[in-house]
Design a protein around this motif. Structure first.
Motif, PDB file in Angstrom:
ATOM      1  N   THR A 109      19.517  22.442 -28.638  1.00 50.23           N
ATOM      2  CA  THR A 109      19.439  23.884 -28.889  1.00 50.23           C
ATOM      3  C   THR A 109      18.029  24.374 -28.611  1.00 50.23           C
ATOM      4  OG1 THR A 109      18.758  23.764 -31.217  1.00 50.23           O
ATOM      5  CG2 THR A 109      21.108  23.613 -30.755  1.00 50.23           C
ATOM      6  N   LYS A 113      15.975  28.998 -21.729  1.00 49.99           N
ATOM      7  CA  LYS A 113      16.666  28.065 -20.850  1.00 49.99           C
ATOM      8  C   LYS A 113      15.767  27.695 -19.676  1.00 49.99           C
ATOM      9  CE  LYS A 113      20.762  27.695 -17.907  1.00 49.99           C
ATOM     10  NZ  LYS A 113      21.885  28.447 -17.319  1.00 49.99           N
ATOM     11  N   SER A 115      14.860  25.354 -16.448  1.00 51.28           N
ATOM     12  CA  SER A 115      15.716  24.781 -15.417  1.00 51.28           C
ATOM     13  C   SER A 115      15.847  23.274 -15.579  1.00 51.28           C
ATOM     14  CB  SER A 115      15.165  25.101 -14.023  1.00 51.28           C
ATOM     15  OG  SER A 115      13.946  24.432 -13.814  1.00 51.28           O
ATOM     16  N   LYS A 116      17.021  22.762 -15.192  1.00 55.11           N
ATOM     17  CA  LYS A 116      17.244  21.318 -15.266  1.00 55.11           C
ATOM     18  C   LYS A 116      16.276  20.572 -14.362  1.00 55.11           C
ATOM     19  CE  LYS A 116      22.192  21.654 -16.316  1.00 55.11           C
ATOM     20  NZ  LYS A 116      23.548  21.290 -15.867  1.00 55.11           N
ATOM     21  N   LEU A 126      24.579  17.839 -18.256  1.00 58.48           N
ATOM     22  CA  LEU A 126      24.501  18.772 -19.369  1.00 58.48           C
ATOM     23  C   LEU A 126      25.426  19.958 -19.107  1.00 58.48           C
ATOM     24  CD1 LEU A 126      20.662  18.988 -20.119  1.00 58.48           C
ATOM     25  CD2 LEU A 126      22.404  17.896 -21.528  1.00 58.48           C
ATOM     26  N   GLU A 127      26.129  20.397 -20.125  1.00 60.07           N
ATOM     27  CA  GLU A 127      26.981  21.581 -20.016  1.00 60.07           C
ATOM     28  C   GLU A 127      26.345  22.707 -20.823  1.00 60.07           C
ATOM     29  OE1 GLU A 127      31.432  23.215 -21.280  1.00 60.07           O
ATOM     30  OE2 GLU A 127      30.830  21.148 -21.736  1.00 60.07           O
ATOM     31  N   ASP A 128      26.048  23.814 -20.163  1.00 59.48           N
ATOM     32  CA  ASP A 128      25.442  24.959 -20.828  1.00 59.48           C
ATOM     33  C   ASP A 128      26.553  25.817 -21.437  1.00 59.48           C
ATOM     34  OD1 ASP A 128      23.948  27.062 -21.683  1.00 59.48           O
ATOM     35  OD2 ASP A 128      23.470  27.835 -19.681  1.00 59.48           O
ATOM     36  N   THR A 130      25.955  28.519 -23.467  1.00 61.34           N
ATOM     37  CA  THR A 130      25.392  29.789 -23.924  1.00 61.34           C
ATOM     38  C   THR A 130      26.357  30.948 -23.735  1.00 61.34           C
ATOM     39  OG1 THR A 130      23.176  29.013 -23.339  1.00 61.34           O
ATOM     40  CG2 THR A 130      23.446  31.368 -23.721  1.00 61.34           C
ATOM     41  N   SER A 229      19.812  33.325 -15.859  1.00 56.05           N
ATOM     42  CA  SER A 229      19.740  31.870 -15.737  1.00 56.05           C
ATOM     43  C   SER A 229      18.366  31.368 -16.139  1.00 56.05           C
ATOM     44  CB  SER A 229      20.071  31.452 -14.300  1.00 56.05           C
ATOM     45  OG  SER A 229      19.114  31.976 -13.398  1.00 56.05           O
ATOM     46  N   SER A 230      18.101  30.144 -15.816  1.00 55.93           N
ATOM     47  CA  SER A 230      16.884  29.481 -16.274  1.00 55.93           C
ATOM     48  C   SER A 230      15.634  30.055 -15.614  1.00 55.93           C
ATOM     49  CB  SER A 230      16.975  27.985 -15.968  1.00 55.93           C
ATOM     50  OG  SER A 230      17.202  27.777 -14.593  1.00 55.93           O
ATOM     51  N   GLN A 244      16.789  35.963 -23.262  1.00 54.93           N
ATOM     52  CA  GLN A 244      16.810  34.642 -23.872  1.00 54.93           C
ATOM     53  C   GLN A 244      16.156  34.605 -25.250  1.00 54.93           C
ATOM     54  OE1 GLN A 244      15.642  31.485 -21.232  1.00 54.93           O
ATOM     55  NE2 GLN A 244      17.027  32.133 -19.632  1.00 54.93           N
TER      56      GLN A 244
END
Length: 325
Positions: A109, A113, A115-116, A126-128, A130, A229-230, A244
């Protein structure tokens, strides 16, 4: 394994602080499971802990990481340090990919976010969740929660006013209340900016000022998926940070072919008034004059007196030096 627990929530001022913090967390877990550490490197030590816990218990390990982004956000106003801390964290998180045979679940948590690629390199499974509607009420109180669980505390309370002040957080599902706000409101029975007062978004205000962001535009934004997004330390869009960190929430969603369009806006009165007031306070160094102008303006609006309102604006603009271009 619970990493970065809240009991050690003080800000990190260096990579060395991060290493000391993580070393202490690992030490606590070795001790709790009565295990002996034989490694010195923190990355290897993390891997060893997960493997040994699996061996000792016979069960796959669950790793819970709360506020994974806090070490970076603590130094977000110092980009070079933030990057150093990000790279150190990346070193630790990469262990989770190598430990896949020993893991049952990893749950992470955080507020922002990242970036990967920048932080979870290699951890591509990983599954987001949000923006998953089925999880939208996971971290807040629903209207039903408020009216049933807290029924004993609602005598004489104007529920419509409570909704205006504290409801409105939405992630493509049911809108929810901020739990922190509700608990304090029900205790004190007065409307106030409870959540906003827990921390001053100074860095966010600095970004708004640096980018000369037109604050009224925050009221109703439209954005594509890339805005939600990230982001990374060296690529921080104001809209992404506002979303975010909870100052913007989803108001609408529309799929047009391959394009996903999101409508964003303030979740409620508390967030809107607090953020706008923080921006105004940053621009107006004379706090007393600011308060007086606000008070006079409100009186003029309530009295439906356009002449008095005009005088307030004239006085305000007259206070701006003519050479401020």
């Amino acid at each position: 394994l619970n990493s970065f627990p809240t009991r050690r929530s003080s800000d990190l001022r260096s990579v060395q602080d991060l290493k000391i913090r993580f070393s202490s967390i690992l030490e606590d877990h070795f001790e709790a499971y009565d295990l002996k550490a034989t490694k010195q490197d923190l990355r290897e030590l993390f891997f060893q802990l997960i493997r040994l816990v699996k061996q000792k218990t016979g069960q796959k390990v669950v790793v819970l990481i709360d506020e994974y982004d806090k070490p970076i956000l603590d130094s977000i106003h110092k980009p070079e340090l933030a990057v150093e801390i990000r790279e150190e964290l990346k070193n630790y998180y990469s262990v989770l990919k190598d430990c896949d045979p020993y893991l049952r679940l990893v749950f992470i948590t955080g507020v922002s976010k990242f970036s990967k690629v920048s932080l979870f390199s290699g951890l591509n499974n990983l599954e987001d969740i949000t923006l998953s509607p089925e999880y939208s009420a996971l971290c807040g109180y629903t209207q039903q929660d408020l009216e049933t669980v807290f029924a004993d505390y609602l005598e004489g309370v104007d529920l419509d006013e409570v909704r205006t002040w504290y409801n409105g957080y939405n992630w493509l599902g049911e809108a929810v209340y901020n739990p922190f706000d509700i608990l304090l409101f029900l205790k004190q029975k007065s409307f106030s900016n409870y959540w906003f007062e827990t921390g001053t978004p100074s860095f966010l205000i600095q970004l708004l000022r640096r980018d000369k962001y037109l604050v009224p535009e925050i009221e109703a934004l439209e954005a594509g998926e890339e805005v939600l997004s990230s982001f990374d330390v060296d690529d921080m869009a104001v809209e992404t940070l506002l979303f975010q960190t909870g100052y913007l929430t989803l108001k609408s969603f529309e799929q047009i072919g391959a394009f996903r369009r999101y409508g964003l806006g303030f979740p409620n009165l508390e967030v809107k008034s607090s953020l706008c007031n923080s921006v105004l306070t940053r621009y107006c160094k004379d706090r007393i004059a600011k308060t007086n102008n606000q008070s006079r303006l409100l009186d003029a609006l309530v009295a439906n007196d356009p002449d008095a309102m005009r005088d307030v604006f004239y006085a305000f603009f007259a206070s701006i030096p003519y050479d401020w271009y």
